[in-house]
Design a protein around this motif. Sequence first.
Motif, PDB file in Angstrom:
ATOM      1  N   LEU A   1      -7.920-123.180 -70.932  1.00 14.26           N
ATOM      2  CA  LEU A   1      -7.445-123.698 -72.207  1.00 14.26           C
ATOM      3  C   LEU A   1      -6.029-123.237 -72.524  1.00 14.26           C
ATOM      4  O   LEU A   1      -5.163-124.054 -72.846  1.00 14.26           O
ATOM      5  CB  LEU A   1      -8.386-123.278 -73.330  1.00 14.26           C
ATOM      6  N   TYR A   2      -5.795-121.904 -72.433  1.00 20.78           N
ATOM      7  CA  TYR A   2      -4.448-121.448 -72.820  1.00 20.78           C
ATOM      8  C   TYR A   2      -3.918-120.258 -72.028  1.00 20.78           C
ATOM      9  O   TYR A   2      -2.719-120.002 -72.071  1.00 20.78           O
ATOM     10  CB  TYR A   2      -4.410-121.122 -74.317  1.00 20.78           C
ATOM     11  N   HIS A   3      -4.746-119.520 -71.293  1.00 22.49           N
ATOM     12  CA  HIS A   3      -4.204-118.401 -70.508  1.00 22.49           C
ATOM     13  C   HIS A   3      -3.255-118.902 -69.419  1.00 22.49           C
ATOM     14  O   HIS A   3      -2.089-118.496 -69.352  1.00 22.49           O
ATOM     15  CB  HIS A   3      -5.339-117.593 -69.877  1.00 22.49           C
ATOM     16  N   LEU A   4      -3.767-119.763 -68.548  1.00 21.20           N
ATOM     17  CA  LEU A   4      -2.929-120.290 -67.467  1.00 21.20           C
ATOM     18  C   LEU A   4      -1.784-121.158 -67.988  1.00 21.20           C
ATOM     19  O   LEU A   4      -0.650-121.028 -67.518  1.00 21.20           O
ATOM     20  CB  LEU A   4      -3.788-121.060 -66.462  1.00 21.20           C
ATOM     21  N   PRO A   5      -2.014-122.051 -68.979  1.00 19.89           N
ATOM     22  CA  PRO A   5      -0.872-122.779 -69.548  1.00 19.89           C
ATOM     23  C   PRO A   5       0.195-121.859 -70.136  1.00 19.89           C
ATOM     24  O   PRO A   5       1.385-122.133 -70.003  1.00 19.89           O
ATOM     25  CB  PRO A   5      -1.523-123.650 -70.633  1.00 19.89           C
ATOM     26  N   ALA A   6      -0.227-120.766 -70.777  1.00 17.40           N
ATOM     27  CA  ALA A   6       0.756-119.825 -71.323  1.00 17.40           C
ATOM     28  C   ALA A   6       1.544-119.158 -70.207  1.00 17.40           C
ATOM     29  O   ALA A   6       2.769-119.023 -70.279  1.00 17.40           O
ATOM     30  CB  ALA A   6       0.058-118.775 -72.185  1.00 17.40           C
ATOM     31  N   VAL A   7       0.834-118.730 -69.154  1.00 21.76           N
ATOM     32  CA  VAL A   7       1.505-118.095 -68.014  1.00 21.76           C
ATOM     33  C   VAL A   7       2.505-119.057 -67.383  1.00 21.76           C
ATOM     34  O   VAL A   7       3.652-118.683 -67.085  1.00 21.76           O
ATOM     35  CB  VAL A   7       0.454-117.635 -66.979  1.00 21.76           C
ATOM     36  N   ALA A   8       2.072-120.315 -67.184  1.00 20.05           N
ATOM     37  CA  ALA A   8       2.967-121.300 -66.576  1.00 20.05           C
ATOM     38  C   ALA A   8       4.175-121.581 -67.472  1.00 20.05           C
ATOM     39  O   ALA A   8       5.298-121.741 -66.979  1.00 20.05           O
ATOM     40  CB  ALA A   8       2.195-122.591 -66.297  1.00 20.05           C
ATOM     41  N   HIS A   9       3.953-121.629 -68.778  1.00 19.02           N
ATOM     42  CA  HIS A   9       5.056-121.902 -69.692  1.00 19.02           C
ATOM     43  C   HIS A   9       6.017-120.714 -69.772  1.00 19.02           C
ATOM     44  O   HIS A   9       7.236-120.888 -69.785  1.00 19.02           O
ATOM     45  CB  HIS A   9       4.516-122.231 -71.086  1.00 19.02           C
ATOM     46  N   PHE A  10       5.481-119.506 -69.837  1.00 21.40           N
ATOM     47  CA  PHE A  10       6.335-118.312 -69.862  1.00 21.40           C
ATOM     48  C   PHE A  10       7.175-118.228 -68.592  1.00 21.40           C
ATOM     49  O   PHE A  10       8.335-117.823 -68.630  1.00 21.40           O
ATOM     50  CB  PHE A  10       5.496-117.055 -70.008  1.00 21.40           C
ATOM     51  N   LEU A  11       6.577-118.595 -67.472  1.00 20.69           N
ATOM     52  CA  LEU A  11       7.301-118.528 -66.204  1.00 20.69           C
ATOM     53  C   LEU A  11       8.460-119.519 -66.180  1.00 20.69           C
ATOM     54  O   LEU A  11       9.558-119.183 -65.741  1.00 20.69           O
ATOM     55  CB  LEU A  11       6.341-118.805 -65.046  1.00 20.69           C
ATOM     56  N   LYS A  12       8.238-120.721 -66.687  1.00 20.12           N
ATOM     57  CA  LYS A  12       9.263-121.756 -66.567  1.00 20.12           C
ATOM     58  C   LYS A  12      10.279-121.720 -67.707  1.00 20.12           C
ATOM     59  O   LYS A  12      11.476-121.868 -67.476  1.00 20.12           O
ATOM     60  CB  LYS A  12       8.597-123.128 -66.523  1.00 20.12           C
ATOM     61  N   TYR A  13       9.792-121.521 -68.945  1.00 15.72           N
ATOM     62  CA  TYR A  13      10.681-121.609 -70.097  1.00 15.72           C
ATOM     63  C   TYR A  13      10.727-120.348 -70.951  1.00 15.72           C
ATOM     64  O   TYR A  13      11.590-120.238 -71.824  1.00 15.72           O
ATOM     65  CB  TYR A  13      10.263-122.781 -70.996  1.00 15.72           C
ATOM     66  N   GLY A  14       9.797-119.429 -70.752  1.00 12.57           N
ATOM     67  CA  GLY A  14       9.749-118.241 -71.588  1.00 12.57           C
ATOM     68  C   GLY A  14       9.006-118.491 -72.884  1.00 12.57           C
ATOM     69  O   GLY A  14       8.579-119.620 -73.174  1.00 12.57           O
ATOM     70  N   PRO A  15       8.832-117.465 -73.719  1.00  8.06           N
ATOM     71  CA  PRO A  15       8.203-117.632 -75.036  1.00  8.06           C
ATOM     72  C   PRO A  15       9.166-118.311 -76.012  1.00  8.06           C
ATOM     73  O   PRO A  15       9.961-117.658 -76.685  1.00  8.06           O
ATOM     74  CB  PRO A  15       7.876-116.195 -75.458  1.00  8.06           C
ATOM     75  N   GLU A  16       9.106-119.624 -76.084  1.00  4.62           N
ATOM     76  CA  GLU A  16      10.040-120.391 -76.901  1.00  4.62           C
ATOM     77  C   GLU A  16       9.757-120.207 -78.390  1.00  4.62           C
ATOM     78  O   GLU A  16       8.642-119.872 -78.799  1.00  4.62           O
ATOM     79  CB  GLU A  16       9.943-121.870 -76.554  1.00  4.62           C
ATOM     80  N   LEU A  17      10.777-120.493 -79.189  1.00 11.16           N
ATOM     81  CA  LEU A  17      10.624-120.439 -80.635  1.00 11.16           C
ATOM     82  C   LEU A  17       9.595-121.466 -81.099  1.00 11.16           C
ATOM     83  O   LEU A  17       9.691-122.649 -80.765  1.00 11.16           O
ATOM     84  CB  LEU A  17      11.960-120.723 -81.327  1.00 11.16           C
ATOM     85  N   GLY A  18       8.603-120.991 -81.860  1.00 11.82           N
ATOM     86  CA  GLY A  18       7.611-121.896 -82.421  1.00 11.82           C
ATOM     87  C   GLY A  18       6.660-122.489 -81.416  1.00 11.82           C
ATOM     88  O   GLY A  18       6.091-123.558 -81.657  1.00 11.82           O
ATOM     89  N   LEU A  19       6.424-121.833 -80.289  1.00  4.74           N
ATOM     90  CA  LEU A  19       5.548-122.376 -79.258  1.00  4.74           C
ATOM     91  C   LEU A  19       4.123-122.586 -79.786  1.00  4.74           C
ATOM     92  O   LEU A  19       3.398-123.459 -79.299  1.00  4.74           O
ATOM     93  CB  LEU A  19       5.521-121.442 -78.047  1.00  4.74           C
ATOM     94  N   ALA A  20       3.720-121.805 -80.779  1.00  2.00           N
ATOM     95  CA  ALA A  20       2.384-121.965 -81.356  1.00  2.00           C
ATOM     96  C   ALA A  20       2.222-123.314 -82.040  1.00  2.00           C
ATOM     97  O   ALA A  20       1.086-123.749 -82.280  1.00  2.00           O
ATOM     98  CB  ALA A  20       2.096-120.841 -82.359  1.00  2.00           C
ATOM     99  N   ASN A  21       3.324-124.003 -82.364  1.00  2.00           N
ATOM    100  CA  ASN A  21       3.232-125.341 -82.928  1.00  2.00           C
ATOM    101  C   ASN A  21       2.799-126.364 -81.877  1.00  2.00           C
ATOM    102  O   ASN A  21       2.225-127.407 -82.221  1.00  2.00           O
ATOM    103  CB  ASN A  21       4.579-125.770 -83.515  1.00  2.00           C
ATOM    104  N   LEU A  22       3.098-126.081 -80.614  1.00  2.98           N
ATOM    105  CA  LEU A  22       2.661-126.965 -79.538  1.00  2.98           C
ATOM    106  C   LEU A  22       1.158-126.845 -79.318  1.00  2.98           C
ATOM    107  O   LEU A  22       0.460-127.820 -79.095  1.00  2.98           O
ATOM    108  CB  LEU A  22       3.421-126.637 -78.247  1.00  2.98           C
ATOM    109  N   HIS A  23       0.655-125.617 -79.372  1.00  4.41           N
ATOM    110  CA  HIS A  23      -0.776-125.327 -79.227  1.00  4.41           C
ATOM    111  C   HIS A  23      -1.012-123.995 -79.910  1.00  4.41           C
ATOM    112  O   HIS A  23      -0.422-122.979 -79.529  1.00  4.41           O
ATOM    113  CB  HIS A  23      -1.155-125.260 -77.740  1.00  4.41           C
TER     114      HIS A  23
END
Length: 628
Positions: free
Chosen positions: A173-195
């Motif tokens: 649900l969100y562990h692997l998507p978070a890891v993949a997103h952090f790897l590619k783009y980092g912890p972006e501003l307002g990422l919690a608005n996406l999910h």
Amino acid sequence: MATSPIASHFLQTIYFISFIFFIFGIQSAAKIFSFVLGLHNQLPSNSRSWTSEGLFLLAGVLGFCLLSNALMLLPSLLELLLRLDSKTAFLLHTFAIQSLSVIFLILASTGLLSIIPCRPPNRSDVIASKTSSLFLDRIPKPTKLTRNIVLVIVSIYIATAQYFAEIDYDTALYHLPAVAHFLKYGPELGLANLHFSLGFYNLPLFGQAVLQGFSPTGQILSPSLNIVFLCVFTSVVISGMMDTGSQTFADSSNPFFRKLIFLIASLLFGGIEAGSLSSFNVDFALTYATLALIYICFFSVDPATRKAALGFGLMLPILKLSGVLGLIFICVYLLLSLCTSKRSLLNLTEQRISLQKLTLNRQAMKKLVNSALLIIISYVVIFLTYLVLSGYVVFPEVSTGPIFEHAVPPEIAKYVKGSLVSFYARTNDNPMLANLAYSQNWGPRQWLPIFLQTDRGLLMTGWITLALVTSGISVMQLLVKNRRMNGHLIAMAITMPIITTLAIFVLPPNPRFFPWIGSLLIMQYGELLLLYPAMAMAVLILLVNILSLRLSRPILKSVGEVPVKNIVVPRSKINGWKPRAKDNGLKSNSIIIRKPPADKCWASERPCTPYFWFLNQKNIKSGEKFKP
């Protein structure tokens, strides 16, 4: 360009071997770091300091994850405070990931050097002797026991994971998507608005993102850092079991069997599920870190070691917010143990005198200040990460925000807290009942009777009942004539009912958040290794690779392809999220977001989310059903 099965298996094998060296490397780095900060004497170096190796390994994995978190967070902080454009922030993030990749390779190389035996001095070969002394002798070595424990655990995992490992739901649900997103783009501003789940803080996911960058394909889940936390626990417990001194196993005062019960109960009831080893389930990491520290509190008689356990206990909420319950347990238990110890009570006067002598001890003050600074910095990183991801100091605690324009709307944060975090956990994953509890603002009188009828409620009620029963037995034992006061029994008799009750009323009452409670209750109620593990592991890896090719089963778990639908979204409709994704030829005011079926954002190209409620600019009102 797709790689052949043989090449893929070879790369996976190299990747896993590098991960093994990385484990030894973070332990060596922790020892070096503690020496630089003057903290190396916090734990005694004599033979009875059986917990030191495990604690250094715990410090190493926590330090690597915190460093990864801090470096990934820096571009977003500069973007927030200095108003950097997304392109510059993305370039800074790329540099941060590359730096962390270099650090990973350095740690893996250090781990390799740490297990190479040093050459004895040789007068005929002066240059070789000096080289060995310069490089190998100065790298802290893991003990033979720790080295064997790591190799055995990894060997067992390699031999079995391809058959038992499943994808944990939250990882999908969100562990692997978070890891993949952090790897590619980092912890972006307002990422919690996406999910909204991407706004929850889970420290190991940042360290996992660095490891994910070395995987042969982006779909591979393991090796998970959960393996390291299992090695931490096993190292601490097995080392303690071997520290039997001159006592025999038949000696009733020997705690060997109590330690053995602790080990068995922890492995049977604390592991949640075997699939957690191949998933990024943070509850698994938190459980075994907590159990390792509680084990020290139970069985260590060394004051310095217990203080170290308390210090690491302060870091448990950093792993995941539910770690606060483990910290409360450690604090209450240690305080009660101190108050119920005859020796401590009789030596109060002597302690006061010694405290007066230590007031001007600069070395002790330096250690205290350095330790406090590390803990403070760690929590600052947490709060800043929350602010970047969600715009709240602690998400979804509504009273801590919203701050900054990228923050999740308060009504959404309130709904997430009330429905998905609190009532959702109390109603056994029943969305309709959770929504009703939220909309009518139920109190304990309303939700508790329903909760006690669920599977979760029955289990946690059993915890409280067992805690009260075992506490009653302990009190009866102490009341027996001529029975000597037992500080351990008194401390447990008071602590366990407190902790089991807090698990229901203070935090979301979901047993999977606190499986270590069940382990402690079983342990309280009940109150080796291979000869050549390195060679055995090498043979095992070779055999598993051959079988994997023959049976088409990869050593490392892969999530597979996920079908997605590309949706072009105007940036103006994205609520508070500052994406760094490339536009792929679209106008600068648009972005492509990938929508998978159900919750499956597993192996999709970033950015990906199954929830598009933010596009409708909808406001969640009290009583309104949540429709992503």
